[in-house]
Write a protein that holds these residues in place. Structure first.
Motif, PDB file in Angstrom:
ATOM      1  N   THR A 220       0.533  -1.227  -0.041  1.00 35.34           N
ATOM      2  CA  THR A 220      -0.144  -0.015  -0.300  1.00 35.34           C
ATOM      3  C   THR A 220       0.586   1.479   0.007  1.00 35.34           C
ATOM      4  N   ALA A 221       0.300   2.254  -0.662  1.00 33.90           N
ATOM      5  CA  ALA A 221       1.478   3.129  -1.014  1.00 33.90           C
ATOM      6  C   ALA A 221       0.185   4.487   0.128  1.00 33.90           C
ATOM      7  N   ALA A 222       1.137   6.087   0.117  1.00 29.20           N
ATOM      8  CA  ALA A 222       0.617   6.425   1.045  1.00 29.20           C
ATOM      9  C   ALA A 222      -0.398   7.649  -0.226  1.00 29.20           C
ATOM     10  N   MET A 223       0.679   7.608  -1.200  1.00 30.57           N
ATOM     11  CA  MET A 223      -0.616   8.683  -2.414  1.00 30.57           C
ATOM     12  C   MET A 223      -0.553   7.392  -3.661  1.00 30.57           C
ATOM     13  N   PRO A 224      -1.275   8.346  -4.347  1.00 26.80           N
ATOM     14  CA  PRO A 224      -1.879   9.338  -4.667  1.00 26.80           C
ATOM     15  C   PRO A 224      -3.695   9.115  -3.020  1.00 26.80           C
ATOM     16  N   ASP A 225      -3.567  10.300  -2.401  1.00 27.87           N
ATOM     17  CA  ASP A 225      -4.978   9.948  -1.764  1.00 27.87           C
ATOM     18  C   ASP A 225      -6.376   9.535  -1.852  1.00 27.87           C
ATOM     19  N   ASP A 226      -7.153   9.468  -1.412  1.00 29.28           N
ATOM     20  CA  ASP A 226      -8.634   8.748  -1.558  1.00 29.28           C
ATOM     21  C   ASP A 226      -8.923   8.778  -2.717  1.00 29.28           C
ATOM     22  N   THR A 227      -9.065  10.912  -3.248  1.00 26.34           N
ATOM     23  CA  THR A 227      -9.394  10.926  -4.424  1.00 26.34           C
ATOM     24  C   THR A 227      -8.813  11.415  -5.531  1.00 26.34           C
ATOM     25  N   GLY A 228      -7.265  10.205  -5.324  1.00 32.39           N
ATOM     26  CA  GLY A 228      -7.106  10.052  -6.354  1.00 32.39           C
ATOM     27  C   GLY A 228      -5.260  11.446  -6.415  1.00 32.39           C
ATOM     28  N   HIS A 229      -6.317  12.369  -5.511  1.00 31.45           N
ATOM     29  CA  HIS A 229      -4.642  13.546  -5.528  1.00 31.45           C
ATOM     30  C   HIS A 229      -3.101  13.224  -5.060  1.00 31.45           C
ATOM     31  N   PHE A 230      -2.504  14.037  -5.652  1.00 33.31           N
ATOM     32  CA  PHE A 230      -0.998  13.898  -4.649  1.00 33.31           C
ATOM     33  C   PHE A 230      -0.602  15.272  -4.319  1.00 33.31           C
ATOM     34  N   PRO A 231      -1.605  15.667  -3.022  1.00 30.45           N
ATOM     35  CA  PRO A 231      -1.875  17.028  -2.944  1.00 30.45           C
ATOM     36  C   PRO A 231       0.243  17.489  -2.767  1.00 30.45           C
ATOM     37  N   THR A 232       0.503  18.900  -3.105  1.00 25.18           N
ATOM     38  CA  THR A 232       1.674  19.694  -2.511  1.00 25.18           C
ATOM     39  C   THR A 232       1.290  21.186  -2.148  1.00 25.18           C
ATOM     40  N   ASP A 233       1.746  21.906  -1.659  1.00 28.22           N
ATOM     41  CA  ASP A 233       1.690  23.512  -1.220  1.00 28.22           C
ATOM     42  C   ASP A 233       1.543  24.117  -2.584  1.00 28.22           C
TER      43      ASP A 233
ATOM     44  N   ALA B 284       0.231  22.931  -5.732  1.00 24.88           N
ATOM     45  CA  ALA B 284      -0.264  21.495  -6.667  1.00 24.88           C
ATOM     46  C   ALA B 284      -0.808  20.845  -6.642  1.00 24.88           C
ATOM     47  N   LEU B 285      -1.888  21.078  -6.704  1.00 22.94           N
ATOM     48  CA  LEU B 285      -2.973  19.628  -6.187  1.00 22.94           C
ATOM     49  C   LEU B 285      -2.648  18.791  -7.518  1.00 22.94           C
ATOM     50  N   PHE B 286      -1.830  17.793  -7.866  1.00 20.31           N
ATOM     51  CA  PHE B 286      -1.401  17.146  -8.658  1.00 20.31           C
ATOM     52  C   PHE B 286      -2.501  16.319  -8.447  1.00 20.31           C
ATOM     53  N   GLY B 287      -2.734  14.883  -9.921  1.00 19.14           N
ATOM     54  CA  GLY B 287      -3.231  14.548 -10.138  1.00 19.14           C
ATOM     55  C   GLY B 287      -4.960  14.249 -10.471  1.00 19.14           C
ATOM     56  N   GLY B 288      -5.815  13.560  -9.967  1.00 16.35           N
ATOM     57  CA  GLY B 288      -7.606  13.805 -10.581  1.00 16.35           C
ATOM     58  C   GLY B 288      -7.761  13.348 -11.277  1.00 16.35           C
ATOM     59  N   ARG B 289      -8.813  13.753 -11.431  1.00 17.41           N
ATOM     60  CA  ARG B 289     -10.173  13.193 -12.686  1.00 17.41           C
ATOM     61  C   ARG B 289     -10.716  13.979 -13.828  1.00 17.41           C
ATOM     62  N   PHE B 290      -9.960  14.110 -14.481  1.00 14.76           N
ATOM     63  CA  PHE B 290     -10.146  15.507 -15.388  1.00 14.76           C
ATOM     64  C   PHE B 290     -10.082  14.742 -16.446  1.00 14.76           C
TER      65      PHE B 290
ATOM     66  N   SER C 274       4.948  24.260 -17.241  1.00 18.45           N
ATOM     67  CA  SER C 274       4.564  24.905 -16.034  1.00 18.45           C
ATOM     68  C   SER C 274       2.929  23.650 -15.871  1.00 18.45           C
ATOM     69  N   VAL C 275       2.456  24.093 -14.599  1.00 19.04           N
ATOM     70  CA  VAL C 275       1.886  23.056 -13.838  1.00 19.04           C
ATOM     71  C   VAL C 275       0.363  23.645 -14.569  1.00 19.04           C
ATOM     72  N   GLY C 276      -0.613  22.477 -15.333  1.00 13.57           N
ATOM     73  CA  GLY C 276      -2.054  22.035 -16.193  1.00 13.57           C
ATOM     74  C   GLY C 276      -2.291  20.750 -15.993  1.00 13.57           C
ATOM     75  N   VAL C 277      -3.753  21.001 -16.644  1.00 15.64           N
ATOM     76  CA  VAL C 277      -4.607  19.745 -16.608  1.00 15.64           C
ATOM     77  C   VAL C 277      -4.053  19.301 -18.208  1.00 15.64           C
ATOM     78  N   LEU C 278      -3.450  17.687 -18.354  1.00 16.57           N
ATOM     79  CA  LEU C 278      -3.822  17.025 -19.943  1.00 16.57           C
ATOM     80  C   LEU C 278      -3.936  15.595 -19.728  1.00 16.57           C
ATOM     81  N   HIS C 279      -4.547  15.370 -20.451  1.00 14.94           N
ATOM     82  CA  HIS C 279      -5.549  13.857 -19.997  1.00 14.94           C
ATOM     83  C   HIS C 279      -5.711  13.531 -19.493  1.00 14.94           C
TER      84      HIS C 279
ATOM     85  N   TYR D 153       4.431  15.136  -8.148  1.00 11.07           N
ATOM     86  CA  TYR D 153       4.612  15.972  -6.683  1.00 11.07           C
ATOM     87  C   TYR D 153       6.434  15.204  -6.169  1.00 11.07           C
ATOM     88  N   LEU D 154       6.384  14.211  -6.698  1.00  6.81           N
ATOM     89  CA  LEU D 154       8.557  14.228  -6.656  1.00  6.81           C
ATOM     90  C   LEU D 154       8.903  15.448  -6.684  1.00  6.81           C
TER      91      LEU D 154
END
Lengths: 269, 421
Positions: B15-28, B30-36, B295-300, B335-336
């Protein structure tokens, strides 16, 4: 109450569906797209979706991809799309922007809502954004009185329909089929069933899009939905008419055919 | 003695701590990952998430997956001590030989896992995107083995660069669809696969080839590839008596890199280096270095670092390596990077090709051009690490694939007859 909500409320008072037409801004040019969208309003569209062309339109079929590609190749930018939305709002129709999420996030979520409101825009459709990812957008759109439109799909569970509808402040966009944008011969039963399932969860207007291209299809949907959304069929008219004036005329004619269908269908409720 | 079967199972089941239950990798930052992704795909993504979560604790799945990796894919892969290269580099370099896997790259680990999941979900058809063709070949292979129909989307530009892999996929019974829109490379192949999937999700499994895309793909692809790092960690301890000082991998989408990194993340003394494709140089704008030059953004479907213009339109990436030619990166690498645990640097085409030739000539191993980016990076950091540590550093390099597919490109680059000009 913003313009989008006014238009939907007025149509509901007349017991008829609204006609919503889509074109990407910047195709064939920014001013050319504005001319075409004005013609859509003249032909009978109540609401215009101004498409923001995007480099990776994974939910669009070949017709809208082709138009978006050409618009981007000519360098259409987010401020120009907002300008086009303003020109549409000046006609008196409700003016919305339809955009994939990244261009909005990159422009600045609050700035996007603010700039759109400043030109008279009244809503944004976000096809690849689900409410769970929309925290900053919900805040910004509330602040600037921009209607939020999220999508539901034939595959949506009752729980997701309820969650999605509760996050909408314009209307709920019901995708008629599982698939990308583009004209289809039949819209089918999935749309009607989805509208019924959505109505069970919300009092928000429910409008149907994906695959609709003819007056008869519009009539069929207007008999049960609050709005009929047509996109690729309008784009097709512009792609098929290289002479811009002929393209604009063709778009106006299609809008009139669809508006007639919407009124005919609404009469059968 | 380590039981290789138990090692594969524990690598996947961890088991891994990341991603969290919502599929995100939170950092100061940006909120990386997710489901766009469109709502239309939420049902199948939920179905997939449930199947993946069940598989993590299902002994029957564990046995099937371990059997395939042991007796079909040729695991465990070797950790080869590169003595000649080490002498030249001033570091003790250990090569993790994913090039020796069946089909010639690390991609088979992920694909066998996903194909098993597809069968469990009752899907009869599998679709995939591919850049260099390695993921497409691996998917076509798994589909042939497990009796699934297979369609692979590939940028038209890439079908020309990687004609050999196109032929391999067709031999394996897959349909290869050239995608002639947009930049005609990997990102457009992903778009086309998504268009297929949204209309076919009832019967079709989308085997995404890298640790990117919407949740659960970044976590799931990582877990299927995680065995690379688990083996490398154990093999390094056996060979040297200590953990390595650094682990190096190339990063496009980043599945081989997250696969080799993940087991080392808790080992604070181990530096994790991801080498992105620098193309003609990050300063030229012609590169695929999403973290270094993006830079930070959303793709795929995921929030991450990507190459984009001032209005959030994706920019085309450039690299001599088709497998790294992608304008974004998996969200766990974002995230890393943002948390400082991983170090990401660009390696340009010329550095990668020099390392490619060096490995051929010193060790008799022809690497994939993708993997040559990791080698070049290792050669670059070796003297820095030696100076910092005051001794010869130990560096594990993930040799993610073999270079047979790249002979045409390499022969052209080095001016041999028969290469592309």
């Amino acid at each position: 109450m913003n313009r989008l909500q006014d238009v939907l409320k007025a149509a509901r008072a007349e017991n008829r569906a609204v006609l919503i037409g889509y074109l990407p801004a910047g195709f064939p040019s920014v001013d050319g797209s504005i001319d075409a969208m004005r013609a859509m309003v003249e032909g009978g569209c109540d609401v215009i979706e101004v498409g923001l062309p995007y480099s990776d339109p994974a939910m669009d079929g070949p017709v809208i991809q082709a138009a978006a590609d050409q618009a981007l190749a000519r360098g259409v930018s987010t401020p120009e799309v907002i300008r086009a939305a303003g020109a549409v709002a000046d006609t008196g129709a409700a003016s919305l922007i339809m955009s994939y999420w990244n261009p909005i996030e990159h422009y600045g979520v609050d700035r996007f809502a603010s700039d759109l409101a400043a030109v008279g825009g009244s809503g944004v459709i976000t096809p690849d954004l689900i409410p769970e990812e929309a925290g900053p957008w919900i805040e910004a759109s509330d602040k600037h009185d921009i209607g939020r439109v999220f999508l539901v799909a034939p595959s949506s569970t009752p729980e997701r329909i309820a969650l999605t509808a509760a996050a909408c402040t314009g209307f709920v966009y019901a995708g008629a089929v599982m698939g990308v944008t583009g004209a289809r011969d039949q819209v089918g039963h999935a749309a009607r069933s989805l509208v019924e399932r959505t109505r069970a969860a919300t009092d928000q207007p429910v409008c149907v899009g994906l695959g609709v291209s003819t007056g008869d299809q519009a009539a069929e949907i207007a008999a049960y939905a609050d709005g009929v959304i047509v996109g690729s069929a309008f784009v097709r008219r512009l792609l098929d008419n290289r002479d811009p004036r002929k393209g604009v005329d063709a778009v106006r004619e299609l809008a009139a055919e669809l508006a007639e269908g919407v009124r005919r269908g609404s009469g059968q409720r | 003695m380590t039981d290789p079967r138990a090692e594969i199972i524990s690598a996947y089941a961890a088991t891994a701590a990341m991603p969290d239950d919502t599929g995100h990798f939170p950092t100061d930052d940006a909120l990386f990952g997710g489901r766009f992704m469109p709502e239309a795909l939420m049902a199948v993504l939920k179905e997939l998430t449930e199947a993946y979560e069940v598989s993590k604790t299902d002994p029957a799945f564990h046995q099937e997956f371990a059997d395939l990796l042991l007796h079909y894919a040729n695991r465990p892969s070797l950790l080869t001590e590169a003595r000649n290269l080490s002498a030249r580099a001033g570091a003790r370099i250990l090569l993790k030989r994913e090039d020796l896997n069946h089909t010639g790259s690390h991609k088979i680990n992920n694909v066998l896992g996903q194909a098993l999941l597809a069968k469990r979900m009752g899907k009869t058809r599998v679709i995939a995107e591919t850049g260099a063709g390695q993921h497409g070949v691996a998917t076509a292979t798994a589909a042939a083995l497990l009796g699934l129909d297979c369609v692979v989307y590939m940028g038209a530009e890439d079908t020309r660069r990687q004609a050999l892999n196109v032929a391999r996929m067709r031999m394996l019974g897959a349909e290869v669809v050239p995608v002639a829109i947009g930049s005609q490379t990997l990102k457009d192949a992903i778009n086309e696969a998504l268009r297929d999937w949204v209309a076919s999700a009832d019967t079709t499994y989308y085997a995404l080839g890298t640790a990117a895309g919407p949740h659960p793909f970044p976590a799931m692809v990582r877990d299927f590839a995680r065995i690379i790092g688990v083996e490398a960690r154990r093999q390094c301890l056996e060979a040297t008596g200590a953990l390595p000082d650094a682990v190096c991998a190339c990063v496009g989408g980043g599945s081989n890199a997250i696969g080799v990194f993940h087991a080392f993340v808790p080992d604070e003394s181990v530096r994790l280096y991801g080498f992105e494709a620098g193309g003609s140089g990050v300063a030229t704008g012609l590169h695929a270095a999403s973290i270094t030059g993006g830079s930070v953004g959303v793709l795929h479907g995921t929030r991450t670092y990507l190459l984009q213009d001032q209005y959030g339109q994706t920019q085309e990436s450039h690299s001599i390596s088709a497998g790294l030619d992608y304008p974004a990166v998996g969200p766990e690498h974002a995230y890393l990077h943002a948390t400082g645990r991983g170090i990401y640097e660009p390696v340009d085409d010329a550095e990668a090709m020099a390392a490619f030739r060096t490995l051929c000539e010193t060790e008799g191993i022809i690497p994939a051009i993708e993997s040559a980016h990791a080698l070049a990076g290792a050669l670059r950091i070796a003297p820095q690490l030696a100076a910092e540590l005051g001794r010869e550093p130990v560096i594990v390099v993930n040799l993610s694939g073999r270079g047979d597919k790249d002979m045409h490109t390499a022969a052209g680059y080095f001016g041999f007859e028969g290469g592309e000009q």
